[in-house]
Design a protein around this motif. Structure first.
Motif, mmCIF file in Angstrom:
data_model
loop_
_atom_site.group_PDB
_atom_site.id
_atom_site.type_symbol
_atom_site.label_atom_id
_atom_site.label_comp_id
_atom_site.label_asym_id
_atom_site.label_seq_id
_atom_site.Cartn_x
_atom_site.Cartn_y
_atom_site.Cartn_z
ATOM 1 N N LEU A 153 1.991 -14.663 -3.377
ATOM 2 C CA LEU A 153 1.097 -13.829 -2.583
ATOM 3 C C LEU A 153 0.404 -12.820 -3.476
ATOM 4 C CD1 LEU A 153 0.071 -13.066 0.275
ATOM 5 C CD2 LEU A 153 1.927 -11.404 0.375
ATOM 6 N N PHE A 154 -0.924 -12.778 -3.363
ATOM 7 C CA PHE A 154 -1.734 -11.790 -4.075
ATOM 8 C C PHE A 154 -2.175 -10.756 -3.056
ATOM 9 C CE2 PHE A 154 -5.824 -10.100 -5.416
ATOM 10 C CZ PHE A 154 -5.624 -9.816 -6.752
ATOM 11 N N GLN A 155 -1.807 -9.498 -3.273
ATOM 12 C CA GLN A 155 -2.194 -8.440 -2.346
ATOM 13 C C GLN A 155 -3.202 -7.511 -2.993
ATOM 14 O OE1 GLN A 155 1.262 -6.410 -0.677
ATOM 15 N NE2 GLN A 155 1.061 -7.739 1.091
ATOM 16 N N SER A 156 -4.262 -7.238 -2.253
ATOM 17 C CA SER A 156 -5.299 -6.329 -2.722
ATOM 18 C C SER A 156 -5.997 -5.754 -1.501
ATOM 19 C CB SER A 156 -6.289 -7.080 -3.611
ATOM 20 O OG SER A 156 -7.226 -6.180 -4.183
ATOM 21 N N ASP A 157 -7.041 -4.981 -1.752
ATOM 22 C CA ASP A 157 -7.807 -4.477 -0.614
ATOM 23 C C ASP A 157 -8.792 -5.559 -0.173
ATOM 24 O OD1 ASP A 157 -9.807 -4.468 -2.513
ATOM 25 O OD2 ASP A 157 -10.220 -2.324 -2.393
ATOM 26 N N SER A 158 -9.554 -5.255 0.842
ATOM 27 C CA SER A 158 -10.476 -6.256 1.384
ATOM 28 C C SER A 158 -11.828 -6.242 0.674
ATOM 29 C CB SER A 158 -10.689 -6.008 2.884
ATOM 30 O OG SER A 158 -11.224 -4.709 3.074
ATOM 31 N N ASP A 209 -2.470 -5.944 -6.774
ATOM 32 C CA ASP A 209 -3.586 -5.353 -7.501
ATOM 33 C C ASP A 209 -3.591 -3.860 -7.197
ATOM 34 O OD1 ASP A 209 -5.978 -4.676 -8.724
ATOM 35 O OD2 ASP A 209 -7.226 -5.578 -7.162
ATOM 36 N N CYS A 210 -3.168 -3.063 -8.157
ATOM 37 C CA CYS A 210 -2.982 -1.621 -7.934
ATOM 38 C C CYS A 210 -4.242 -0.796 -8.144
ATOM 39 C CB CYS A 210 -1.899 -1.092 -8.862
ATOM 40 S SG CYS A 210 -0.276 -1.786 -8.523
ATOM 41 N N LEU A 211 -5.339 -1.418 -8.558
ATOM 42 C CA LEU A 211 -6.551 -0.643 -8.819
ATOM 43 C C LEU A 211 -6.989 0.160 -7.601
ATOM 44 C CD1 LEU A 211 -8.534 -0.046 -11.103
ATOM 45 C CD2 LEU A 211 -9.984 -1.845 -10.189
ATOM 46 N N PRO A 212 -7.085 -0.460 -6.415
ATOM 47 C CA PRO A 212 -7.464 0.343 -5.257
ATOM 48 C C PRO A 212 -6.376 1.331 -4.825
ATOM 49 C CG PRO A 212 -7.451 -2.013 -4.698
ATOM 50 C CD PRO A 212 -6.976 -1.871 -6.097
ATOM 51 N N LEU A 213 -5.125 0.995 -5.074
ATOM 52 C CA LEU A 213 -4.038 1.886 -4.685
ATOM 53 C C LEU A 213 -4.009 3.140 -5.540
ATOM 54 C CD1 LEU A 213 -1.103 -0.619 -4.150
ATOM 55 C CD2 LEU A 213 -2.569 0.411 -2.443
ATOM 56 N N THR A 214 -4.341 2.993 -6.818
ATOM 57 C CA THR A 214 -4.324 4.129 -7.723
ATOM 58 C C THR A 214 -5.310 5.194 -7.264
ATOM 59 O OG1 THR A 214 -3.764 2.624 -9.512
ATOM 60 C CG2 THR A 214 -4.526 4.806 -10.132
ATOM 61 N N SER A 234 -3.761 7.034 -4.419
ATOM 62 C CA SER A 234 -2.407 7.559 -4.595
ATOM 63 C C SER A 234 -2.320 9.058 -4.380
ATOM 64 C CB SER A 234 -1.866 7.189 -5.974
ATOM 65 O OG SER A 234 -2.619 7.824 -6.973
ATOM 66 N N THR A 235 -3.443 9.758 -4.486
ATOM 67 C CA THR A 235 -3.394 11.193 -4.254
ATOM 68 C C THR A 235 -3.042 11.499 -2.808
ATOM 69 O OG1 THR A 235 -5.778 11.157 -3.864
ATOM 70 C CG2 THR A 235 -5.037 11.749 -6.080
ATOM 71 N N SER A 236 -3.441 10.615 -1.895
ATOM 72 C CA SER A 236 -3.104 10.832 -0.490
ATOM 73 C C SER A 236 -1.728 10.277 -0.145
ATOM 74 C CB SER A 236 -4.156 10.162 0.405
ATOM 75 O OG SER A 236 -4.059 8.761 0.270
ATOM 76 N N GLY A 237 -1.150 9.513 -1.058
ATOM 77 C CA GLY A 237 0.158 8.935 -0.799
ATOM 78 C C GLY A 237 0.091 7.577 -0.120
ATOM 79 N N ALA A 238 -1.094 7.145 0.309
ATOM 80 C CA ALA A 238 -1.208 5.860 1.013
ATOM 81 C C ALA A 238 -0.839 4.697 0.102
ATOM 82 C CB ALA A 238 -2.635 5.673 1.547
ATOM 83 N N GLY A 239 -1.305 4.735 -1.136
ATOM 84 C CA GLY A 239 -0.995 3.655 -2.072
ATOM 85 C C GLY A 239 0.471 3.572 -2.388
ATOM 86 N N LEU A 240 1.081 4.716 -2.617
ATOM 87 C CA LEU A 240 2.513 4.749 -2.912
ATOM 88 C C LEU A 240 3.323 4.290 -1.707
ATOM 89 C CD1 LEU A 240 4.756 5.392 -4.865
ATOM 90 C CD2 LEU A 240 4.671 7.765 -4.090
ATOM 91 N N ALA A 251 -3.043 2.301 -13.255
ATOM 92 C CA ALA A 251 -3.530 3.283 -14.221
ATOM 93 C C ALA A 251 -2.461 3.529 -15.280
ATOM 94 C CB ALA A 251 -3.886 4.582 -13.505
ATOM 95 N N ARG A 252 -2.892 3.656 -16.529
ATOM 96 C CA ARG A 252 -1.938 3.900 -17.627
ATOM 97 C C ARG A 252 -1.214 5.226 -17.470
ATOM 98 N NH1 ARG A 252 -4.491 2.072 -23.446
ATOM 99 N NH2 ARG A 252 -4.512 -0.130 -22.942
ATOM 100 N N ASP A 253 -1.896 6.174 -16.869
ATOM 101 C CA ASP A 253 -1.339 7.519 -16.782
ATOM 102 C C ASP A 253 -0.733 7.813 -15.406
ATOM 103 O OD1 ASP A 253 -3.753 7.434 -15.485
ATOM 104 O OD2 ASP A 253 -4.540 9.295 -16.324
ATOM 105 N N LEU A 254 -0.087 6.803 -14.818
ATOM 106 C CA LEU A 254 0.560 7.034 -13.528
ATOM 107 C C LEU A 254 1.646 8.086 -13.700
ATOM 108 C CD1 LEU A 254 1.091 3.512 -11.900
ATOM 109 C CD2 LEU A 254 -0.311 5.363 -11.032
ATOM 110 N N PRO A 255 1.694 9.051 -12.796
ATOM 111 C CA PRO A 255 2.728 10.091 -12.914
ATOM 112 C C PRO A 255 4.136 9.525 -12.671
ATOM 113 C CG PRO A 255 1.302 10.473 -10.992
ATOM 114 C CD PRO A 255 0.763 9.286 -11.711
ATOM 115 N N ALA A 256 5.115 10.225 -13.210
ATOM 116 C CA ALA A 256 6.514 9.779 -13.120
ATOM 117 C C ALA A 256 6.993 9.670 -11.679
ATOM 118 C CB ALA A 256 7.413 10.721 -13.904
ATOM 119 N N HIS A 257 6.513 10.542 -10.791
ATOM 120 C CA HIS A 257 6.976 10.490 -9.397
ATOM 121 C C HIS A 257 6.510 9.220 -8.685
ATOM 122 C CE1 HIS A 257 2.926 12.056 -8.421
ATOM 123 N NE2 HIS A 257 3.149 11.600 -7.194
#
Length: 197
Positions: A4-9, A49-54, A57-63, A80-86
């Motif tokens: 399964l490949f998951q991404s946005d629409s 595919d985390c590109l749209p989630l990144t 991620s500020t809103s927490g929806a992606g996480l 993103a290479r610089d994903l925060p530790a949390h």
């Protein structure tokens, strides 16, 4: 079993899926984020595919989406290479594989993805019976559904009331993420063969 490949629409997800599916010789299915969450165990691996989630991620929806994925083999690409530790820490604890960041070349993405899938291919195959979300009765009803029988005939053959069969159908549709009998029948023909139904 398929992958399964998951991404946005959006167009990005569609193009990336088309590229990966044409390049890698596996059985692929695509779904939008949050869909098919009740039947994830029927896939060898989940590629996200985390590109749209990144970006979200500020809103927490992606996480939150990632946290809700329950599967033993989740491969993350385009993060993103610089994903925060949390964000990284809880995903690493759940054994999610950070495969390729958003700066990887297409060649690198395909190479790493192919290796990761081949290493996991069959890992979930051996315990597919125990991880299947459908009860034995639901599997029986689904098997009868593939023959095109109406609910009244299914009920008669399984010594159930028609109302009980309808309730089982509702639960089956919800668990496997389909909307009608034809989709359920197609899903059963693809996924329940290993169960001998």
């Amino acid at each position: 079993m398929p992958i399964l490949f998951q991404s946005d629409s959006g167009l990005h997800g569609d193009l990336l899926f088309a590229f990966i599916a044409e390049t890698l010789p596996f059985t692929w299915e695509k779904s939008e984020f949050g869909k098919q969450k009740h039947c994830l165990q029927n896939y060898d691996a989940i590629v996200v595919d985390c590109l749209p989630l990144t970006a979200k991620s500020t809103s927490g929806a992606g996480l939150n989406h990632l946290k809700n994925i329950s599967h033993p083999r989740v491969l993350l690409i385009n993060f993103a290479r610089d994903l925060p530790a949390h964000i990284c820490k809880p995903l690493e604890e759940r054994k999610f594989v950070f495969l390729c960041d958003n700066r990887s070349s297409q060649k690198e993405l395909i190479s790493k993805l192919e290796n990761a899938i081949q290493n996991s291919h069959g890992a979930s195959h051996s315990d597919s019976r125990s991880s299947l979300l459908l009860t034995r009765r639901e599997q029986e009803i689904l098997a009868h559904l593939t023959t095109g029988e109406p609910n009244s005939i299914i009920a008669s053959r399984l010594h159930l009331s028609e109302h009980t069969v309808k309730n089982h159908m509702y639960n089956i549709f919800r668990k496997i993420g389909v909307k009608n009998r034809l989709q359920a029948s197609n899903w059963a023909k693809l996924h329940l063969q290993v169960e001998g139904i």
